[in-house]
Design a protein around this motif. Structure first.
Motif, mmCIF file in Angstrom:
data_model
loop_
_atom_site.group_PDB
_atom_site.id
_atom_site.type_symbol
_atom_site.label_atom_id
_atom_site.label_comp_id
_atom_site.label_asym_id
_atom_site.label_seq_id
_atom_site.Cartn_x
_atom_site.Cartn_y
_atom_site.Cartn_z
ATOM 1 N N GLN A 1 -30.222 8.265 6.273
ATOM 2 C CA GLN A 1 -31.024 9.384 5.830
ATOM 3 C C GLN A 1 -31.231 9.329 4.332
ATOM 4 O OE1 GLN A 1 -29.795 13.198 7.384
ATOM 5 N NE2 GLN A 1 -28.779 12.186 9.086
ATOM 6 N N SER B 1 -26.180 9.170 9.637
ATOM 7 C CA SER B 1 -26.154 9.754 8.297
ATOM 8 C C SER B 1 -26.347 8.722 7.196
ATOM 9 C CB SER B 1 -24.802 10.473 8.074
ATOM 10 O OG SER B 1 -23.720 9.581 8.224
ATOM 11 N N ASP C 1 -25.920 12.488 13.081
ATOM 12 C CA ASP C 1 -26.323 13.874 12.845
ATOM 13 C C ASP C 1 -27.215 14.297 14.009
ATOM 14 O OD1 ASP C 1 -27.127 16.320 11.976
ATOM 15 O OD2 ASP C 1 -28.134 15.622 10.164
ATOM 16 N N GLU C 2 -26.598 14.906 15.050
ATOM 17 C CA GLU C 2 -27.357 15.265 16.247
ATOM 18 C C GLU C 2 -28.356 16.379 15.976
ATOM 19 O OE1 GLU C 2 -25.187 15.740 19.860
ATOM 20 O OE2 GLU C 2 -23.641 14.284 19.282
ATOM 21 N N SER C 3 -28.095 17.209 14.962
ATOM 22 C CA SER C 3 -29.043 18.282 14.648
ATOM 23 C C SER C 3 -30.384 17.725 14.201
ATOM 24 C CB SER C 3 -28.461 19.204 13.575
ATOM 25 O OG SER C 3 -28.296 18.502 12.347
#
Length: 379
Positions: free
Chosen positions: A378, A375, A3-5
């Motif tokens: 998280q 991911s 998840d680069e965001s």
């Protein structure tokens, strides 16, 4: 999937960092200062050795201890052989591990025992064996741990492990995060400077701490990916098989450490080799199933539910190459000739210790960001 965001959302990174990895990476400079103070208080600065040891033996459990032995070997060079004593045992547990001295070890050799645990009976037995052989024993371990008492009992020198600066001094537990490496490594740098094997004066260690602080500022979670070398590297390594190619005595241990923390912290495989041997060793990976263009299936098929295939990416870590000769142009030509992307890290000017510190810090941060932005890690 990465998840680069998340990389550019500091609050989300903080929530995902349940193990305190970012804080552990950021505190490396403070760990160096604390560990240097502990070394001075233990009396290392007052030592008056009669000469260099014939060989330096390093024993300890965990990946940080292995990295310490590797780094000492690179820094000592031809001054003296540095030999890591690998443990044996039926499991990697404190009570199951055992270490043994080589048959030739004796009174002219130096044994260094490093651990963030301190409860390993096998290390205590090793200290007793070294005492019977006449070896000098120095340990870095949690204060008043069983190992510290054992080393003290055989008239060895003990340096208390430097814990995180923001935590109370805990006598039985130690952080297993990125800062642990410097807690173990720094006192040994001070010691080996006194015995004449490497150059690591108090002023040099202060510069290392400053370089680590400076790198932490550049790689911190508040710094955007486009200007953050660690976040950039983490994003580039998404869905990649890193081929870590190193050049220079200091870059070798840094590359091997990077491969280790990628596996341990981020659960990601990586291969590491030194230039120029890396070119034939890994060259076949640039044309096989891991090649950038390798995809025998229909280009237009639906990939939404599919596991992303790993593609090779070269990570070039460079220090000062021996004799000024460099294989970097050949490495770039080989990779780009097979459409394989390259990430490059080269430290700013400074001493060898400062260069090693910067490479270790950037790659530690990158491994942490990969671990947090995955991911699967998280909350």
């Amino acid at each position: 999937m990465l998840d680069e965001s998340l990389l550019d959302t500091p609050d989300a990174l903080a929530r995902a960092d349940r193990r305190g990895l970012l804080r552990g990476a950021a505190e490396a400079g403070a760990r160096v200062r604390t560990a240097a103070r502990h070394a001075a208080e233990a009396g290392i600065a007052e030592l008056t050795p009669e000469g260099r040891p014939r060989a330096v033996l390093v024993a300890g459990s965990g990946t940080a201890a292995s990295a310490v032995a590797d780094l000492i070997g690179a820094l000592a060079g031809a001054s003296a052989p540095v030999i890591r004593l690998a443990p044996t045992g039926v499991a990697h547990a404190a009570g199951a591990l055992r270490w043994a001295l080589p048959g030739w070890a004796g009174s002219v050799d130096l044994l260094l025992i490093v651990t963030t645990d301190g409860s390993e009976p096998g290390l205590a037995q090793l200290a007793e064996q070294a005492y019977r052989r006449g070896c000098t024993v120095v340990g870095v371990a949690p204060q008043r741990s069983p190992l510290s008492e054992a080393v003290d009992g055989v008239h060895g020198m003990v340096v208390p492990l430097a814990t995180a600066p923001y935590e109370p001094y805990d006598e039985t537990q130690a952080s297993a995060g990125p800062g642990a490496l410097w807690a173990l490594f720094t006192p040994l740098l001070a010691l080996l400077d006194r015995v004449g094997l490497i150059e690591a004066s108090p002023e040099a260690l202060a510069k290392v701490a400053d370089r680590l602080d400076h790198t932490a500022e550049r790689c911190g979670p508040a710094i955007a990916t486009y200007s953050n070398p660690a976040k950039t590297l983490a994003a580039e390594l998404a869905d990649s098989l890193p081929l870590i190619w190193t050049e220079g005595a200091g870059a070798g241990p840094a590359g091997r450490r990077f491969a280790t923390v990628l596996a341990e912290l981020a659960g990601r495989p990586a291969l590491v080799a030194e230039l120029p041997e890396a070119l034939p060793a890994h060259g076949v990976l640039l044309v096989g199933d891991f090649a950038a263009g390798a995809d025998p299936e229909d280009f237009f098929r639906d990939r939404v539910e599919e596991q992303q295939a790993l593609r090779a990416r070269v990570v070039l870590l460079r220090d000062q190459p021996a004799g000024g000769l460099t294989a970097a142009p050949a490495a770039r030509e080989l990779a780009l000739g097979h459409d394989t992307p390259i990430s490059e890290l080269e430290p700013e000017e400074g001493t060898q210790l400062e260069s090693i510190a910067e490479l270790l810090a950037v790659t530690d941060f990158a491994a942490v960001y990969l671990a947090l932005a995955d991911s699967s890690d998280q909350p």
